[in-house]
Write a protein that holds these residues in place. Structure first.
Motif, mmCIF file in Angstrom:
data_model
loop_
_atom_site.group_PDB
_atom_site.id
_atom_site.type_symbol
_atom_site.label_atom_id
_atom_site.label_comp_id
_atom_site.label_asym_id
_atom_site.label_seq_id
_atom_site.Cartn_x
_atom_site.Cartn_y
_atom_site.Cartn_z
ATOM 1 N N ARG A 32 0.939 -1.102 -0.079
ATOM 2 C CA ARG A 32 -0.016 -0.125 0.111
ATOM 3 C C ARG A 32 1.027 1.167 -0.107
ATOM 4 O O ARG A 32 1.701 1.316 0.942
ATOM 5 C CB ARG A 32 -0.819 0.028 1.361
ATOM 6 C CG ARG A 32 -1.901 1.315 1.130
ATOM 7 C CD ARG A 32 -2.848 1.226 2.563
ATOM 8 N NE ARG A 32 -3.776 0.159 2.438
ATOM 9 C CZ ARG A 32 -4.901 0.073 1.719
ATOM 10 N NH1 ARG A 32 -5.110 0.879 0.693
ATOM 11 N NH2 ARG A 32 -5.713 -1.091 1.820
ATOM 12 N N ALA A 38 1.511 -7.230 3.646
ATOM 13 C CA ALA A 38 1.111 -8.412 3.955
ATOM 14 C C ALA A 38 1.666 -9.327 2.852
ATOM 15 O O ALA A 38 2.150 -8.877 1.784
ATOM 16 C CB ALA A 38 -0.522 -8.568 3.810
ATOM 17 N N ASP A 40 1.962 -14.009 1.739
ATOM 18 C CA ASP A 40 1.765 -15.357 1.893
ATOM 19 C C ASP A 40 2.270 -16.003 1.163
ATOM 20 O O ASP A 40 2.470 -15.710 -0.103
ATOM 21 C CB ASP A 40 0.194 -15.324 2.059
ATOM 22 C CG ASP A 40 -0.243 -16.835 2.996
ATOM 23 O OD1 ASP A 40 0.663 -17.387 3.539
ATOM 24 O OD2 ASP A 40 -1.414 -17.200 2.742
ATOM 25 N N TRP A 63 -7.123 -12.983 -0.423
ATOM 26 C CA TRP A 63 -6.652 -11.976 0.745
ATOM 27 C C TRP A 63 -7.306 -10.666 0.249
ATOM 28 O O TRP A 63 -7.715 -10.148 1.379
ATOM 29 C CB TRP A 63 -5.108 -11.719 0.386
ATOM 30 C CG TRP A 63 -4.850 -10.807 1.465
ATOM 31 C CD1 TRP A 63 -4.361 -11.168 2.840
ATOM 32 C CD2 TRP A 63 -4.621 -9.358 1.283
ATOM 33 N NE1 TRP A 63 -3.753 -10.183 3.223
ATOM 34 C CE2 TRP A 63 -4.229 -8.935 2.597
ATOM 35 C CE3 TRP A 63 -4.931 -8.504 0.301
ATOM 36 C CZ2 TRP A 63 -3.843 -7.515 2.831
ATOM 37 C CZ3 TRP A 63 -4.781 -7.117 0.730
ATOM 38 C CH2 TRP A 63 -4.281 -6.732 1.873
ATOM 39 N N SER A 66 -10.866 -10.851 1.721
ATOM 40 C CA SER A 66 -10.989 -10.930 3.109
ATOM 41 C C SER A 66 -10.498 -9.517 3.824
ATOM 42 O O SER A 66 -10.795 -9.381 4.849
ATOM 43 C CB SER A 66 -10.031 -12.040 3.583
ATOM 44 O OG SER A 66 -10.585 -13.296 3.266
ATOM 45 N N ASN A 67 -9.622 -8.837 3.196
ATOM 46 C CA ASN A 67 -8.966 -7.696 3.817
ATOM 47 C C ASN A 67 -9.365 -6.336 3.267
ATOM 48 O O ASN A 67 -9.249 -5.445 3.960
ATOM 49 C CB ASN A 67 -7.652 -7.909 3.785
ATOM 50 C CG ASN A 67 -6.963 -9.010 4.662
ATOM 51 O OD1 ASN A 67 -7.071 -9.117 5.975
ATOM 52 N ND2 ASN A 67 -6.958 -10.190 3.764
ATOM 53 N N VAL A 68 -9.676 -6.207 1.866
ATOM 54 C CA VAL A 68 -10.122 -4.903 1.227
ATOM 55 C C VAL A 68 -10.705 -4.997 0.127
ATOM 56 O O VAL A 68 -10.611 -4.272 -0.759
ATOM 57 C CB VAL A 68 -8.553 -4.310 0.707
ATOM 58 C CG1 VAL A 68 -7.533 -3.975 1.829
ATOM 59 C CG2 VAL A 68 -8.034 -5.347 -0.335
#
Length: 166
Positions: A32, A38, A40, A63, A66-68
């Motif tokens: 970002r 992040a 994985d 991802w 789940s996150n953005v």
């Protein structure tokens, strides 16, 4: 990292494959505004390079979900297979009942390789249409791509270590 990836949400996805052992790895790294936030990685036995490239893309999309979800991320991949699959082939495969259409009726393979991964990618991209998937040159010094490549290699090696410890 490329200048284009210094602003906004950018994810680099990569896969790797060892043809001798048939083990592969996948990874993604999330940035970002130029800062890593992040990552994985993982590995799979008895796989292929293209399966790992698609798996890396799928894991990045999961991802995002789940996150953005709802943001406008860009996923970068150095795999023509992954980028073309998402941007060009998915709508065709889906419209053709998840089969390749070949003008030659005697063509041997009409099934889509890694179809289950592609179906899951399609489902998730339909839920989150702002995701863009773009190509970047691999092994060209792009920080995010190099980091994802290293992590994918760790994913592949993690399978080797797991199998040795059994």
């Amino acid at each position: 990292m490329s200048d284009t990836a210094n602003h906004g949400l950018h994810i680099f996805a990569d896969g790797c494959f060892d043809p001798v052992s048939r083990r592969g790895g996948w990874a993604f790294v999330v940035y970002r505004d130029g800062a890593e936030i992040a990552s994985d990685f993982g590995g799979t036995a008895n796989t292929s390079n293209n399966a790992m490239e698609a798996a890396a893309l799928l894991r990045a999309i999961i991802w995002i979900d789940s996150n953005v979800a709802g943001e406008n991320p860009v996923i970068w991949s150095d795999s023509f297979y992954a980028v073309m699959g998402c941007n060009d082939w998915l709508p065709i495969w889906k419209a053709n009942g998840w089969k390749k259409i070949d003008p030659n009726p005697n063509a041997r393979r009409r099934t889509i390789t890694n179809m289950e991964i592609w179906k899951e990618i399609d489902t998730r991209l339909c839920r989150n249409p702002p995701i863009k998937i773009l190509w970047c040159k691999g092994h060209a010094g792009i920080t995010g791509n190099e980091r994802a490549d290293d992590l994918a290699d760790h994913g592949c090696k993690s399978i080797a270590h797991a199998q040795l410890s059994k």
